[in-house]
Design an enzyme around this catalytic site. Structure first.
Site, PDB file in Angstrom:
ATOM      1  N   ASP A   1       0.777  -1.289   0.123  1.00  0.00           N
ATOM      2  CA  ASP A   1      -0.081   0.074  -0.041  1.00  0.00           C
ATOM      3  C   ASP A   1       0.908   1.294  -0.050  1.00  0.00           C
ATOM      4  OD1 ASP A   1       0.881   0.390   2.637  1.00  0.00           O
ATOM      5  OD2 ASP A   1      -1.190   0.273   3.423  1.00  0.00           O
ATOM      6  N   HIS A   2       0.363   2.357   0.113  1.00  0.00           N
ATOM      7  CA  HIS A   2       1.154   3.538   0.144  1.00  0.00           C
ATOM      8  C   HIS A   2       2.042   3.739   1.048  1.00  0.00           C
ATOM      9  CE1 HIS A   2      -2.308   3.814   2.707  1.00  0.00           C
ATOM     10  NE2 HIS A   2      -1.658   4.701   3.382  1.00  0.00           N
TER      11      HIS A   2
ATOM     12  N   CYS B   1       2.917  -3.205   3.979  1.00  0.00           N
ATOM     13  CA  CYS B   1       2.207  -1.941   4.650  1.00  0.00           C
ATOM     14  C   CYS B   1       2.796  -1.364   5.521  1.00  0.00           C
ATOM     15  CB  CYS B   1       0.761  -2.402   4.851  1.00  0.00           C
ATOM     16  SG  CYS B   1       0.729  -3.340   6.280  1.00  0.00           S
TER      17      CYS B   1
ATOM     18  N   THR C   1       2.647  -1.303   9.016  1.00  0.00           N
ATOM     19  CA  THR C   1       3.104  -2.368   9.986  1.00  0.00           C
ATOM     20  C   THR C   1       3.377  -3.764   9.688  1.00  0.00           C
ATOM     21  OG1 THR C   1       1.052  -2.888  10.599  1.00  0.00           O
ATOM     22  CG2 THR C   1       2.081  -0.949  12.105  1.00  0.00           C
TER      23      THR C   1
ATOM     24  N   HIS D   1      10.237 -23.918   8.836  1.00  0.00           N
ATOM     25  CA  HIS D   1       9.115 -24.385   9.482  1.00  0.00           C
ATOM     26  C   HIS D   1       7.732 -24.380   8.951  1.00  0.00           C
ATOM     27  CE1 HIS D   1      11.684 -24.850  13.256  1.00  0.00           C
ATOM     28  NE2 HIS D   1      12.392 -25.146  12.319  1.00  0.00           N
TER      29      HIS D   1
ATOM     30  N   ARG E   1       8.748 -33.181  10.371  1.00  0.00           N
ATOM     31  CA  ARG E   1       7.846 -33.114  11.606  1.00  0.00           C
ATOM     32  C   ARG E   1       6.860 -31.762  11.144  1.00  0.00           C
ATOM     33  NH1 ARG E   1      12.215 -30.471  13.451  1.00  0.00           N
ATOM     34  NH2 ARG E   1      11.992 -28.765  14.815  1.00  0.00           N
ATOM     35  N   HIS E   2       7.336 -30.764  10.175  1.00  0.00           N
ATOM     36  CA  HIS E   2       6.523 -29.651  10.030  1.00  0.00           C
ATOM     37  C   HIS E   2       5.484 -29.919   9.084  1.00  0.00           C
ATOM     38  CE1 HIS E   2       9.620 -27.726  12.431  1.00  0.00           C
ATOM     39  NE2 HIS E   2      10.608 -28.194  11.712  1.00  0.00           N
TER      40      HIS E   2
HETATM   41  C1  RB5 Z   1      -2.017   2.828   6.435  1.00  0.00           C
HETATM   42  O1  RB5 Z   1      -1.855   4.063   7.011  1.00  0.00           O
HETATM   43  C2  RB5 Z   1      -1.689   1.738   7.359  1.00  0.00           C
HETATM   44  O2  RB5 Z   1      -2.690   1.487   8.286  1.00  0.00           O
HETATM   45  C3  RB5 Z   1      -1.268   0.650   6.814  1.00  0.00           C
HETATM   46  O3  RB5 Z   1      -0.567   0.575   5.840  1.00  0.00           O
HETATM   47  C4  RB5 Z   1      -1.009  -0.831   7.524  1.00  0.00           C
HETATM   48  O4  RB5 Z   1      -0.132  -0.389   8.388  1.00  0.00           O
HETATM   49  C5  RB5 Z   1      -2.143  -1.485   8.115  1.00  0.00           C
HETATM   50  O5  RB5 Z   1      -2.037  -2.595   8.847  1.00  0.00           O
END
Ligand code: RB5
Length: 152
Positions: A11-12, A68, A70, A101, A135-136
């Protein structure tokens, strides 16, 4: 390392890291399919995750990379598809174990939470490690059978 076919999306908030990894991985001899996004204008991460899930399903690529802010939204979205085993990783060790794994087929990174150098190291570990099976194997097979909707 033999070149892999990699389908990538962000995403951005992951755009800058995607561009960086696209360039790096292409220079390393991989074939990168970039399905977007193509600017820092806001887009919705589920739409980008869908494009990578579709590409993997259609066997256009061996593995995917999703980014993204996070990595959390991409992780939730990608793992809604039964054929995707998406791994949100923070360091190269996690990336290696995700392959060894979990037989993960999509690497997920946080563009705002992981620096570019670490992201590159994670990608390298992910692309060079192989599933250990053994085992995995049956645990991963169990994942493939998990498709539950709880009734109210
Ligand atoms: C975008 O602002 C942010 O929410 C997205 O990139 C992401 O981190 C969501 O999980």
């Amino acid at each position: 390392m033999q070149g892999k076919r990699i389908i990538m999306a962000s995403d951005h908030a992951g755009y800058r890291m995607k561009e960086y990894l696209d360039d790096l991985l292409t220079k390393q001899g991989h074939t990168v399919i970039d399905v977007g996004t193509y600017s820092e204008n806001p887009v919705d991460y589920p739409d980008e995750a869908y494009l990578v899930a579709q590409g993997i399903y259609d066997r256009e690529a061996d593995v995917g990379i999703l980014i993204c802010g996070t990595g959390i939204g991409m992780s939730i979205a990608a793992n809604r598809y039964n054929h995707i085993r998406g791994a949100l990783v923070l360091n190269p060790e996690m990336a290696t174990l995700a392959r060894k794994h979990n037989n993960a087929n999509v690497l997920i990174l946080g563009g705002r939470t992981t620096d570019l150098e670490t992201a590159a190291a994670c990608a390298e570990s992910f692309l060079t490690a192989a599933f250990e099976g053994g085992r995995h194997e049956y645990r991963v097979q169990k994942l493939g059978r998990m498709n539950h909707d709880f009734e109210k």
